[in-house]
Design a protein around this motif. Structure first.
Motif: not given
Length: 202
Positions: A174-177, A186-189
């Protein structure tokens, strides 16, 4: 050079990059990934799994190969090692998950890989305090300033042979952690890289 950590687990100590490793493996001469180790509940006797090996060619957002992943099922868990070439990822942390379908043909979107392997509503996250984690949850990957990454993780949440059955298995970056707690990812994008996992040991 990325940080190195050591975690000792009951009756089992594993060498790996990052959380759970001692010196790690130098994949490009200077890059190391970080991971955590997931162990059975205290007092539990881990069941012996069917041994198997698999690999995945990791495709970036434009469909070009940016790296390789190797997966090996051991007696009690699954070892995943991944190498990403320079320019493959944006620098920093990236969420990493196993997905329920072995399909990366929709280049750039990678939605055909489906949801997380073992997806369960409200259960995402290695640090989920209630229901989780899901079987496909993995530690984050770290990309260096040049976009390269070296990653190794050991998980007991997934067994390779059953996971490859049915619609197969893919590994997604994913783009983010991933914050390992919030739902559903988990908000990983966005999904920025994808690899279809294929068994290699016959």
């Amino acid at each position: 050079m990325l940080k190195q950590f050591l975690i000792a687990a009951p009756a089992l100590a594993l060498a790996a990059c990052g959380h759970g490793g001692h010196h790690g493996h130098d994949m490009h001469g200077e890059h190391h990934g970080e991971h955590v180790m997931h162990m059975p509940e205290a007092g539990a006797s881990p069941m012996v799994k069917e041994l198997a090996k698999a690999s995945a060619s990791i495709l970036g957002a434009d469909g070009r190969e940016i790296g390789q992943a190797r997966l090996e099922q051991g007696r009690t868990g699954l070892l995943i090692r991944m190498e990403i070439a320079p320019g493959g990822l944006t620098p920093g942390w990236h969420g990493l998950h196993l997905h329920e379908t072995g399909d990366c043909s929709d280049v750039g979107a990678y939605q055909l890989s489906g949801g997380h392997h073992g997806k369960e509503a409200g259960a995402h996250g290695l640090m989920n305090p209630d229901l989780g984690p899901e079987a496909g949850d993995l530690p984050n990957a770290w990309a260096a300033a040049d976009g390269s990454a070296g990653y190794e993780a050991f998980t007991v949440l997934t067994e390779l042979v059953p996971a490859l059955g049915g619609d197969g298995l893919s590994i997604l970056i994913h783009a983010a952690e991933d914050d390992h707690r919030s739902q559903p990812i988990g908000g990983a994008g966005a999904r920025v890289a994808c690899g279809v996992v294929t068994r290699t040991d016959g």
